[in-house]
Scaffold this motif. Structure first.
Motif, PDB file in Angstrom:
ATOM      1  N   ARG A  56       4.713  12.998   4.208  1.00  0.00           N
ATOM      2  CA  ARG A  56       3.341  12.900   3.718  1.00  0.00           C
ATOM      3  C   ARG A  56       2.689  14.272   3.514  1.00  0.00           C
ATOM      4  O   ARG A  56       1.552  14.362   3.043  1.00  0.00           O
ATOM      5  CB  ARG A  56       2.505  12.053   4.672  1.00  0.00           C
ATOM      6  CG  ARG A  56       2.268  12.683   6.028  1.00  0.00           C
ATOM      7  CD  ARG A  56       1.296  11.867   6.849  1.00  0.00           C
ATOM      8  NE  ARG A  56       1.827  10.570   7.214  1.00  0.00           N
ATOM      9  CZ  ARG A  56       1.097   9.568   7.675  1.00  0.00           C
ATOM     10  NH1 ARG A  56      -0.200   9.713   7.817  1.00  0.00           N
ATOM     11  NH2 ARG A  56       1.645   8.415   8.017  1.00  0.00           N
ATOM     12  N   ASP A  80       7.194  10.842   9.730  1.00  0.00           N
ATOM     13  CA  ASP A  80       5.920  11.238  10.329  1.00  0.00           C
ATOM     14  C   ASP A  80       6.139  11.880  11.692  1.00  0.00           C
ATOM     15  O   ASP A  80       5.552  12.920  12.013  1.00  0.00           O
ATOM     16  CB  ASP A  80       4.999  10.023  10.483  1.00  0.00           C
ATOM     17  CG  ASP A  80       4.617   9.411   9.154  1.00  0.00           C
ATOM     18  OD1 ASP A  80       4.543  10.155   8.166  1.00  0.00           O
ATOM     19  OD2 ASP A  80       4.410   8.189   9.110  1.00  0.00           O
ATOM     20  N   THR A 140       1.060  10.414  -1.093  1.00  0.00           N
ATOM     21  CA  THR A 140      -0.208  10.146  -0.416  1.00  0.00           C
ATOM     22  C   THR A 140      -0.131  10.579   1.037  1.00  0.00           C
ATOM     23  O   THR A 140       0.956  10.709   1.602  1.00  0.00           O
ATOM     24  CB  THR A 140      -0.539   8.642  -0.468  1.00  0.00           C
ATOM     25  OG1 THR A 140      -1.674   8.377   0.359  1.00  0.00           O
ATOM     26  CG2 THR A 140       0.626   7.816   0.051  1.00  0.00           C
ATOM     27  N   LYS A 143      -1.316   8.788   3.370  1.00  0.00           N
ATOM     28  CA  LYS A 143      -1.258   7.539   4.143  1.00  0.00           C
ATOM     29  C   LYS A 143      -2.235   7.585   5.325  1.00  0.00           C
ATOM     30  O   LYS A 143      -1.854   7.479   6.472  1.00  0.00           O
ATOM     31  CB  LYS A 143       0.164   7.284   4.637  1.00  0.00           C
ATOM     32  CG  LYS A 143       1.175   7.038   3.549  1.00  0.00           C
ATOM     33  CD  LYS A 143       2.506   6.562   4.095  1.00  0.00           C
ATOM     34  CE  LYS A 143       3.189   7.604   4.913  1.00  0.00           C
ATOM     35  NZ  LYS A 143       4.547   7.168   5.368  1.00  0.00           N
ATOM     36  N   SER A 144      -3.491   7.748   5.000  1.00  0.00           N
ATOM     37  CA  SER A 144      -4.520   7.902   6.035  1.00  0.00           C
ATOM     38  C   SER A 144      -4.551   6.716   6.992  1.00  0.00           C
ATOM     39  O   SER A 144      -4.467   5.562   6.582  1.00  0.00           O
ATOM     40  CB  SER A 144      -5.891   8.065   5.380  1.00  0.00           C
ATOM     41  OG  SER A 144      -6.908   8.122   6.362  1.00  0.00           O
ATOM     42  N   SER A 145      -4.656   7.033   8.273  1.00  0.00           N
ATOM     43  CA  SER A 145      -4.756   5.998   9.309  1.00  0.00           C
ATOM     44  C   SER A 145      -6.126   6.042   9.986  1.00  0.00           C
ATOM     45  O   SER A 145      -6.282   5.596  11.116  1.00  0.00           O
ATOM     46  CB  SER A 145      -3.650   6.187  10.348  1.00  0.00           C
ATOM     47  OG  SER A 145      -3.735   7.480  10.934  1.00  0.00           O
ATOM     48  N   THR A 183       2.408   2.118  12.389  1.00  0.00           N
ATOM     49  CA  THR A 183       2.339   2.453  10.963  1.00  0.00           C
ATOM     50  C   THR A 183       3.044   3.775  10.651  1.00  0.00           C
ATOM     51  O   THR A 183       3.049   4.209   9.499  1.00  0.00           O
ATOM     52  CB  THR A 183       0.867   2.554  10.505  1.00  0.00           C
ATOM     53  OG1 THR A 183       0.202   3.586  11.254  1.00  0.00           O
ATOM     54  CG2 THR A 183       0.147   1.240  10.707  1.00  0.00           C
ATOM     55  N   SER A 213       4.054   6.955  -3.723  1.00  0.00           N
ATOM     56  CA  SER A 213       4.165   7.351  -2.319  1.00  0.00           C
ATOM     57  C   SER A 213       3.584   8.738  -2.065  1.00  0.00           C
ATOM     58  O   SER A 213       3.616   9.234  -0.943  1.00  0.00           O
ATOM     59  CB  SER A 213       5.634   7.334  -1.879  1.00  0.00           C
ATOM     60  OG  SER A 213       6.362   8.381  -2.494  1.00  0.00           O
TER      61      SER A 213
END
Length: 224
Positions: A200, A124, A33, A35-37, A119, A31
């Protein structure tokens, strides 16, 4: 209350910051990361991320100079009070506004873009809202708070208190007369530090330095 806000709470958040990172790295590296969107929405991410990261770099440098370098040392180097104040207001104000524009774009993207919002998890949203509040209050302190409190000098109160935290001899009495805007800016910043390991934001420590020395990846068309 002074002891809790300006000694216990900061050290508690810093302890969670350190222990939380160690725990997460050893227990849940998958986890770790950002977590690029980007594949969900690119245009607003590009501008928001660029403005935010450029601005935050200058803001960070300004905070390091203001908090870690004693006022007496600045003056011995020829940086007068008026010179420092002008640099903090105009340079810091500009950097803050750039950072604010970036985080506003990113916050709006996360809240209004349906695919990005779906997401996003709670951490976040909390993270981006806290960052927004920290930047907003920081700009208020720089452009308005200093005018409302012309005799207040954070280099004689906040800075020695912060250096005391780092040397384990904090003096909470230094924070007693600090204006509310500056106090909120600091407390929310420490709150962000406390939740950092569980968001993140951990990707900040994963700088891909090996990328610059890796071999090129060659793609060849398969013979039919």
């Amino acid at each position: 209350m002074l002891q809790f806000l300006w000694v216990i709470f900061p050290y508690l958040m810093l302890t969670i910051f350190i222990v939380g990172h160690i725990y997460r790295y050893n227990v849940d590296q998958l986890s770790w990361t950002a977590k690029s969107s980007e594949f969900l929405e690119k245009k607003h991410l590009k501008w928001g991320s660029m403005l935010f990261h450029i601005g935050i770099l200058f803001v960070f440098v300004g905070h390091v100079g203001g908090l870690l370098i004693p006022k007496s040392l600045m003056e011995s180097l020829g940086v007068s009070e008026s010179m420092y104040h002008a640099g903090a207001v105009y340079g810091g104000g500009l950097a803050g506004i750039i950072t604010l524009l970036g985080i506003l774009i990113l916050l709006n993207r996360r809240l209004t873009n349906k695919r990005v919002r779906l997401t996003s998890d709670t951490s976040d949203l909390i993270t981006v809202i806290l960052i927004f509040l920290i930047i907003l209050i920081g700009i208020y302190n720089t452009l308005i708070g200093n005018r409302l409190h012309p005799h207040f000098d954070y280099r004689e109160t906040i800075s020695p208190w912060f250096r005391g935290l780092l040397t384990f001899v904090p003096d909470p009495s230094l924070m007693k007369g600090v204006p509310l805007g500056f106090q909120l800016h600091i407390l929310i910043s420490f709150a962000l530090i406390g939740i950092w390991p569980f968001t993140r934001l951990v990707h900040v420590w994963s700088v891909p330095l090996s990328y610059f020395k890796r071999r090129y990846i060659i793609y060849r068309k398969r013979a039919s």
